[in-house]
Design an enzyme around this catalytic site. Structure first.
Site, PDB file in Angstrom:
ATOM      1  N   ALA A  63       0.960  -1.170  -0.556  1.00  0.00           N
ATOM      2  CA  ALA A  63      -0.163  -0.418  -0.081  1.00  0.00           C
ATOM      3  C   ALA A  63       1.171   0.861   0.276  1.00  0.00           C
ATOM      4  O   ALA A  63       2.301   1.025   0.417  1.00  0.00           O
ATOM      5  CB  ALA A  63      -0.976  -0.013   1.070  1.00  0.00           C
ATOM      6  N   GLU A 125       4.349  -5.421   7.134  1.00  0.00           N
ATOM      7  CA  GLU A 125       3.704  -4.371   7.888  1.00  0.00           C
ATOM      8  C   GLU A 125       3.897  -4.604   8.886  1.00  0.00           C
ATOM      9  O   GLU A 125       3.501  -3.516  10.179  1.00  0.00           O
ATOM     10  CB  GLU A 125       2.240  -4.953   6.864  1.00  0.00           C
ATOM     11  CG  GLU A 125       1.226  -5.380   5.902  1.00  0.00           C
ATOM     12  CD  GLU A 125       1.387  -5.748   5.472  1.00  0.00           C
ATOM     13  OE1 GLU A 125       0.605  -5.905   4.264  1.00  0.00           O
ATOM     14  OE2 GLU A 125       2.480  -6.426   5.587  1.00  0.00           O
TER      15      GLU A 125
HETATM   16  N1  T1G Z   1       4.411   3.118   0.383  1.00  0.00           N
HETATM   17  C1  T1G Z   1       4.894   4.331  -0.216  1.00  0.00           C
HETATM   18  N2  T1G Z   1       6.012   5.186  -0.551  1.00  0.00           N
HETATM   19  C2  T1G Z   1       7.479   4.018   0.128  1.00  0.00           C
HETATM   20  C3  T1G Z   1       6.750   2.017  -0.172  1.00  0.00           C
HETATM   21  C4  T1G Z   1       5.519   2.335   0.025  1.00  0.00           C
HETATM   22  N3  T1G Z   1       4.834   1.056   0.923  1.00  0.00           N
HETATM   23  N4  T1G Z   1       8.135   1.774  -0.301  1.00  0.00           N
HETATM   24  C5  T1G Z   1       8.922   2.844  -0.478  1.00  0.00           C
HETATM   25  N5  T1G Z   1       8.754   3.601  -1.059  1.00  0.00           N
HETATM   26  C6  T1G Z   1       9.633   5.435  -1.152  1.00  0.00           C
HETATM   27  C7  T1G Z   1      10.856   5.028  -0.236  1.00  0.00           C
HETATM   28  O1  T1G Z   1      10.300   5.711   0.932  1.00  0.00           O
HETATM   29  C8  T1G Z   1      12.088   5.579  -1.064  1.00  0.00           C
HETATM   30  O2  T1G Z   1      11.790   7.249  -1.056  1.00  0.00           O
HETATM   31  C9  T1G Z   1      11.674   4.863  -2.135  1.00  0.00           C
HETATM   32  O3  T1G Z   1       9.921   4.721  -2.314  1.00  0.00           O
HETATM   33  C10 T1G Z   1      12.231   3.980  -2.673  1.00  0.00           C
HETATM   34  O4  T1G Z   1      12.426   2.879  -1.407  1.00  0.00           O
HETATM   35  C11 T1G Z   1      -2.990  -2.893   3.177  1.00  0.00           C
HETATM   36  C12 T1G Z   1      -1.246  -2.006   5.040  1.00  0.00           C
HETATM   37  C13 T1G Z   1      10.572  -2.046  -1.352  1.00  0.00           C
HETATM   38  C14 T1G Z   1      12.162  -2.922   0.010  1.00  0.00           C
HETATM   39  O5  T1G Z   1       5.914  -2.282   3.771  1.00  0.00           O
HETATM   40  O6  T1G Z   1      10.364  -1.973   2.084  1.00  0.00           O
HETATM   41  O7  T1G Z   1       0.674  -2.434   1.862  1.00  0.00           O
HETATM   42  O8  T1G Z   1      13.219   8.172  -0.391  1.00  0.00           O
HETATM   43  O9  T1G Z   1      14.464   3.796  -0.584  1.00  0.00           O
HETATM   44  O10 T1G Z   1      16.624   0.223  -0.464  1.00  0.00           O
HETATM   45  O11 T1G Z   1      -1.478  -4.851   4.305  1.00  0.00           O
HETATM   46  O12 T1G Z   1      11.753   0.599  -0.048  1.00  0.00           O
HETATM   47  O13 T1G Z   1      13.680   7.931  -2.561  1.00  0.00           O
HETATM   48  O14 T1G Z   1      11.554   9.475  -1.835  1.00  0.00           O
HETATM   49  O15 T1G Z   1      13.783   2.119   0.151  1.00  0.00           O
HETATM   50  O16 T1G Z   1      15.271   0.142  -2.902  1.00  0.00           O
HETATM   51  C15 T1G Z   1       3.927  -2.827   2.613  1.00  0.00           C
HETATM   52  C16 T1G Z   1       8.010  -0.490   2.236  1.00  0.00           C
HETATM   53  C17 T1G Z   1       2.897  -1.479   2.899  1.00  0.00           C
HETATM   54  C18 T1G Z   1       7.386  -1.888   2.259  1.00  0.00           C
HETATM   55  C19 T1G Z   1      12.899  -1.142  -1.728  1.00  0.00           C
HETATM   56  N6  T1G Z   1       5.340  -2.597   1.893  1.00  0.00           N
HETATM   57  N7  T1G Z   1       9.440  -0.381   1.131  1.00  0.00           N
HETATM   58  O17 T1G Z   1      13.958  -0.895  -0.877  1.00  0.00           O
HETATM   59  O18 T1G Z   1      13.924   1.841  -1.873  1.00  0.00           O
HETATM   60  S1  T1G Z   1       1.364  -1.582   4.212  1.00  0.00           S
HETATM   61  C20 T1G Z   1       5.798  -2.684   2.988  1.00  0.00           C
HETATM   62  C21 T1G Z   1      10.512  -1.593   1.145  1.00  0.00           C
HETATM   63  C22 T1G Z   1       0.459  -2.625   3.278  1.00  0.00           C
HETATM   64  C23 T1G Z   1      -1.409  -3.734   2.914  1.00  0.00           C
HETATM   65  C24 T1G Z   1      -0.474  -2.657   4.051  1.00  0.00           C
HETATM   66  C25 T1G Z   1      11.330  -0.904   0.627  1.00  0.00           C
HETATM   67  C26 T1G Z   1      11.852  -1.705  -0.494  1.00  0.00           C
HETATM   68  P1  T1G Z   1      12.680   8.234  -1.537  1.00  0.00           P
HETATM   69  P2  T1G Z   1      13.873   2.532  -0.963  1.00  0.00           P
HETATM   70  P3  T1G Z   1      14.885   0.061  -1.691  1.00  0.00           P
END
Ligand code: T1G
Length: 670
Positions: A63, A125
């Site tokens: 998300a 999450e």
């Molecule tokens: N939402 C918004 N922005 C995100 C994002 C996300 N889910 N994931 C990454 N970004 C942005 C981050 O802030 C950065 O921005 C850029 O993307 C690159 O990220 C209903 C409730 C995917 C493994 O927890 O673990 O789904 O600093 O530097 O090292 O059940 O990002 O460039 O402006 O981290 O290559 C669950 C979170 C959400 C995954 C990539 N998902 N992301 O790593 O790049 S909750 C997560 C990561 C959800 C549902 C629920 C990592 C990555 P900026 P980065 P990276």
């Protein structure tokens, strides 16, 4: 505005493609585009099957976290995933990169999943203080079983595609470079298969032993966190009730967590960690200096750990010592540490040999001439460091970066002994340096912007979380630690015990309290080594050889397993010093300990920000989370102060006579 979702037809297969860089987060526009595309595919009689795939570096990574806490636009993710699953034509998820959170839930709602060998699937999450809130806790156990679902949901670590395939979570591993073509071929194979497999319609048997064992094994890891238990409860619910009831339970648990302070804190840290790598006055496209070989001076605990970071990242290291015996010992410790990691299966033997092969031990200081970066890691003495930097200035090639691993000392003073202060920087690693994720990059008054940019980039390569600090005694972390230690020592004299003070910190969520920490680091650290000169409790302990865990006696007594227990001798010494100092006694409450040991840290953090020694409050939080074990579910000292209420913190500080930082009083901390 063009939708991030487009569709393409390959005969009777509709390809639904998301292009929402950087990580295809499932924001409103993506959800709306997906909804429209699925409806299009279902309605179009010439479509026999659909494939969902993403452009860019990854399948949906969840998300859009930036939407949390704001009014959410429809369709909501739970509704969208149910719609995907309800399709009467097979929908195949074509996964590359990391299918995480809501992205994994979209894949679970698809009827089939194909993935590239390097792909990963995960429900992280819980690391945001949440749980999979779009049916993930109900579909995952039905597809992959209770045990794997517990692992994935409550711990949040992604799994590799092959492991997912072995567990039935992925139906086929396809070619690394032929994802779309292979997904279309797969779609053609299953387009007529009926009934269509829907995860929500599957049953999963209860497994109470697995749940009990899992909860027991991870008790310490989950201590203080709300989300893991909620994740476990949802997975258990999946084994007890039909899907539609399970998702209602999941929803309720999700909302409870979303409204809580823990998730707000953990989301704060998610973005704070990424923000920390951005330097306000250094542009992102600054030309970096090439770092192809690193020199490390000192093969002791810190030098060895520092060297391992680069060796593990494939960067060759030249390590220098004064004496052969120290060099051999240092090299031996590095090998032993790698072999221990390999013994735990976290490294292959050939990787150990590759890392050791990239290490060049030498007694010859001149060998550092070929290094692009030299890190000095000798004991904390300014004269010794100045002597070393003077020599480095004469030896190192133009453009080489000269770094000091000092934990406190003035980088400008060190740089001033060289003709190249613009190339001098602090790289403050935390012990054990090959494990601790934090790196304080200390920016001197003349440190060049490209040196800072190179440091931040290098930190990512060696898997560190880097934070820029200005030149001030103890930089960010240690400077904030000092008022805590000072107050903890005062509280001992006024009536508290080491056990009480440490208990309050552990209950707060710290891995240990100030006195357990002193025993781990060594009570003799910084001691003047003169047993006849006793000026405080710490001197008294050191004079008696109570140097901490390494001596099985410090502020605590330790058994052979290093389990601490209260010490009668220490209580005697403290009583003597209360007497000697004539310190008035009073009953010290736990709240007073919080007000006098944690609030002053916040105050010091505010002063550091006011002086411009840290870029932003969230950087201070990142330092404490990754360098000192501050509980992530409290978001770091500055975030915590906000949830605590600046007014309450200011009142607590003033009550105990502290001079309060202006920005804290005004509530203008940024
Ligand atoms: N939402 C918004 N922005 C995100 C994002 C996300 N889910 N994931 C990454 N970004 C942005 C981050 O802030 C950065 O921005 C850029 O993307 C690159 O990220 C209903 C409730 C995917 C493994 O927890 O673990 O789904 O600093 O530097 O090292 O059940 O990002 O460039 O402006 O981290 O290559 C669950 C979170 C959400 C995954 C990539 N998902 N992301 O790593 O790049 S909750 C997560 C990561 C959800 C549902 C629920 C990592 C990555 P900026 P980065 P990276």
């Amino acid at each position: 505005m063009t939708s991030p979702i487009r569709t393409e037809r390959h005969g009777d297969v509709l390809i639904i493609i998301s292009d929402n860089p950087p990580v295809n987060a499932l924001g409103a526009a993506v959800r709306q585009g997906l909804e429209a595309a699925i409806k299009q595919g279902v309605a179009d009689a010439s479509v026999e099957a659909m494939v969902i795939r993403c452009d860019g570096r990854t399948f949906f990574a969840g998300a859009d976290i930036t939407e949390f806490g704001k009014p959410m636009a429809e369709p909501f993710l739970p509704t969208l995933v149910d719609m995907v699953e309800a399709s009467d034509k097979p929908v195949i998820a074509a996964i590359h990169g990391t299918a995480l959170g809501g992205g994994c839930e979209v894949a679970l709602a698809c009827h089939y999943r194909v993935a590239t060998p390097s792909a990963k699937l995960g429900t992280p999450e819980v690391k945001l203080g949440l749980l999979p809130g779009a049916g993930g806790t109900q579909r995952l156990p039905r597809v992959a079983g209770v045990r794997l679902a517990l692992e994935m949901c409550a711990k949040g670590e992604p799994i590799a595609a092959q492991k997912a395939a072995d567990a039935g979570l992925v139906d086929r591993i396809v070619g690394e470079g032929s994802l779309e073509a292979d997904a279309i071929a797969f779609a053609r194979e299953v387009k007529a298969a009926r009934p269509i497999p829907r995860a929500s319609e599957r049953e999963v048997a209860p497994d109470p032993e697995a749940v009990a064992a899992f909860t027991r094994e991870n008790g310490r890891r989950f201590r203080g966190f709300d989300a893991p238990a909620a994740n476990i409860a949802c997975v258990v619910k999946a084994t007890a009730v039909p899907y539609h009831e399970g998702v209602q339970f999941e929803r309720a648990e999700f909302m409870k967590l979303m409204m809580g302070t823990q998730s707000a804190a953990q989301r704060h840290i998610f973005f704070a960690e990424r923000q920390a790598s951005k330097i306000d006055d250094v542009s992102a496209d600054t030309q970096l200096r090439a770092i192809n070989r690193v020199g490390v001076i000192g093969a002791g605990t810190m030098g060895g750990g520092i060297a391992m970071n680069f060796l593990s990242a494939g960067i060759p290291v030249t390590i220098v010592e004064m004496a052969q015996e120290a060099l051999d010992r240092g090299q031996g410790t590095i090998r032993k540490t790698y072999e221990a990691t390999a013994a735990k299966g976290r490294m292959k033997p050939d990787q150990v040999e590759a890392a050791m092969g990239a290490l060049t031990p030498t007694l010859d200081f001149a060998a550092l001439a070929e290094c692009d970066l030299v890190i000095e890691a000798v004991y904390e003495n300014m004269d010794v460091k100045k002597e070393i930097f003077t020599r480095l200035d004469g030896i190192c090639k133009p453009g080489a970066i000269l770094a000091s691993n000092t934990s406190y000392l003035n980088i400008d003073e060190i740089a001033a002994v060289t003709q190249r202060p613009q190339d001098v920087v602090g790289m403050h690693f935390f012990s054990p340096a090959n494990v601790m994720k934090l790196l304080e990059v200390v920016r001197g008054a003349q440190t060049a912007p490209d040196v800072i940019a190179t440091m931040m980039d290098l930190a990512k390569k060696i898997r560190k979380v880097a934070v820029v600090a200005g030149v001030t005694y103890g930089f960010i972390g240690n400077r904030m630690l000092m008022p805590r230690q000072v107050e903890a020592n005062k509280l001992l004299l006024e009536g508290a015990t080491p056990e009480q003070i440490d208990r309050v910190h552990v209950a707060f969520g710290m891995p240990m309290g100030p006195f357990q920490m002193a025993d781990l680091a060594g009570v003799d650290i910084g001691w003047h080594r003169d047993p006849t000169r006793i000026e405080n409790v710490r001197d008294a302990l050191a004079a008696e050889g109570r140097w901490g865990q390494k001596k099985q006696a410090g502020f605590y007594d330790y058994d052979e397993k290093r389990t601490p227990s209260a010490s009668a001798r220490v209580a005697e010494i403290i009583a003597e010093w209360r007497e000697k100092t004539g310190t008035p006694q009073h009953e010290v409450t736990d709240q007073e300990i919080v007000e006098r040991t944690l609030y002053p840290m916040v105050n010091e953090g505010a002063l550091i920000l006011e002086e411009g020694k840290a870029q932003r409050a969230s950087d201070v939080d990142v330092v404490w989370i990754y360098g000192y074990g501050w509980p992530v579910y409290r978001g770091g000292p500055m975030f915590w102060a906000k949830t605590e209420g600046y007014g309450k913190v200011v009142a607590g500080l003033e009550k105990h006579g502290f001079a309060v930082a202006q920005s804290l009083k005004a509530g203008t901390i940024k």
